[in-house]
Design a protein around this motif. Structure first.
Motif, short mmCIF file in Angstrom:
data_model
loop_
_atom_site.label_atom_id
_atom_site.label_comp_id
_atom_site.label_asym_id
_atom_site.label_seq_id
_atom_site.Cartn_x
_atom_site.Cartn_y
_atom_site.Cartn_z
N ASN A 8 0.84 -1.20 0.00
CA ASN A 8 0.00 0.00 0.00
C ASN A 8 0.87 1.25 0.00
OD1 ASN A 8 0.59 0.81 2.74
ND2 ASN A 8 -0.85 -0.75 3.44
N SER A 9 0.24 2.38 -0.21
CA SER A 9 0.96 3.65 -0.33
C SER A 9 1.73 4.00 0.94
CB SER A 9 -0.01 4.78 -0.66
OG SER A 9 -0.63 4.56 -1.89
N GLU A 98 -6.56 3.88 -6.09
CA GLU A 98 -5.83 2.70 -6.55
C GLU A 98 -4.85 3.05 -7.66
OE1 GLU A 98 -9.20 0.24 -7.48
OE2 GLU A 98 -9.19 -0.68 -5.49
N PHE A 101 -1.83 4.73 -6.20
CA PHE A 101 -0.92 3.74 -5.63
C PHE A 101 -0.09 3.06 -6.73
CE2 PHE A 101 -0.30 -0.80 -4.33
CZ PHE A 101 0.82 -0.57 -3.56
#
Length: 119
Positions: A8-9, A98, A101
């Motif tokens: 994830n970011s 999304e 990311f």
């Protein structure tokens, strides 16, 4: 040290900071956005959380209002098409998050590999 893609970011940005490559990540993002004529200029002092929020907002606006430019940006950054096709586009807010990311992930790969193999 092998490249392992963060999930994830937040983890990605933590890793960039831990490896002292966060500023290079910002520079790479700015460079690629400018190459795609989508001028963005994240200051070097931007916090990871603020970077994530602003990138998300930028992607939302591109998807919503400038779709051709959005596609061009993905091409310039070299986000894998198969990953984009896997996303559910029914909610634009989630889609933009999304995509942001995926952009961070691709830019991080560029920075990480350049750093590893430049030495």
């Amino acid at each position: 040290m092998n490249f392992i893609s963060p999930i994830n970011s937040d983890l990605l940005l933590q890793e960039a900071e831990a490896e002292n490559l966060y500023l290079k990540l910002i520079q790479q993002i700015n460079k690629d956005f400018n190459l795609a004529n989508e001028g963005i200029d994240f200051p070097k002092s931007i916090s990871p959380n603020e970077l994530k929020i602003q990138l998300h907002e930028k992607m939302y606006r591109l998807i919503q209002y400038k779709f051709a430019e959005y596609l061009n940006l993905l091409y310039i950054i070299d986000v894998p098409e198969d990953q984009i096709k896997k996303l559910d586009g029914s909610d634009l807010v989630i889609l933009a998050e999304e995509v942001a990311f995926l952009i961070l992930k691709r830019e991080w790969q560029k920075v990480w590999f350049r750093n590893k193999y430049q030495k």
